[in-house]
Design a protein around this motif. Sequence first.
Motif: not given
Length: 314
Positions: A181-187, A196-218
């Motif tokens: 999440m830190r790497k994604a925010e810095e990028a 999602d591409a930045i997070m993939e090495p840190y959260a291999k499972d797609l459902p977990v990654r999608q869960f974490l990415l629900t915290n993104l806002v624009r």
Amino acid sequence: MRSVSRGLQPIYAPLLHPKHSTRIALSCTSPQPAWTRSFHATASYRALDLSYSLHDNQGKAKGAPILILHGLFGSKKNNRSVSNAFARTLSRPVYAIDLRNHGDSSHDKDHTYTALAEDVEAFLHKHNLKDATLIGHSMGAKTVMTMALRDPSCCADIIAVDNAPVDAALASDFPRYVEGMRKAEEAMPMSQKDADAIMEPYAKDLPVRQFLLTNLVREPGKPLRFRVPVKILADALDDMADFPFKNPDEARFCKRALFIRGTKSHYVSDETLPIIGRFFPRFELADVEAGHWVISENPEAFIKTVVDFLQETE
């Protein structure tokens, strides 16, 4: 799903695995001795006003309230479908809450179970909620356990999902999630796909990654960012592994308690059952076929387990 040890006698701490052959007598009928809790268990924090969603089956649910608390990096939105199911099936209003530093609730540098508990206690008081059932998953589970041991009168019963009242290191996945999440925010990604591409090495499972990415806002014209304060939560990981009560002879919750664990999860091992029984002498145990993310992995079994427990007569 496998349910274990229904109808436990309230004067015992049950040891529920076949390898255990004894019970530890714990009286809940005599007055408990006065105790001095550790500073960590009673430290006073500034209670934050919590965001929530009310699920009351279009005003038809009139019974005692249910509060449901999410886990680390979650939000009230994670529990929308199960909250609606409980409101319909049990005819009880369900308050799905955003804990501090999550969802739409306020941020604060203090993120301990005592701080989380005080926020929810203030929520109960503000909304005049009596005889509530407190349900919590993971971080939320330790929060409701902390509330029950701080003040047993705050609720009618608790349901703790895949966590135990012990100090235990979080799964190594969580520090990796935070790093991703830190790497994604810095990028400063401009799209969910980039994040999602930045997070993939840190959260291999797609459902977990999608869960974490629900915290993104624009915000219009700006990069995506996490609405949760990543640094605060990263700094709080050790506190999230902690439990503020250490001695079950000094604090005990003698009302009903249900502990639900995922069969593929390690958070509620058989070795933790004796200490659960000492803090919560009337606890019942149910296993649900799932990993740590019990509610999202097997919602049907989770709902049935909770409904069966809450529909039991004393």
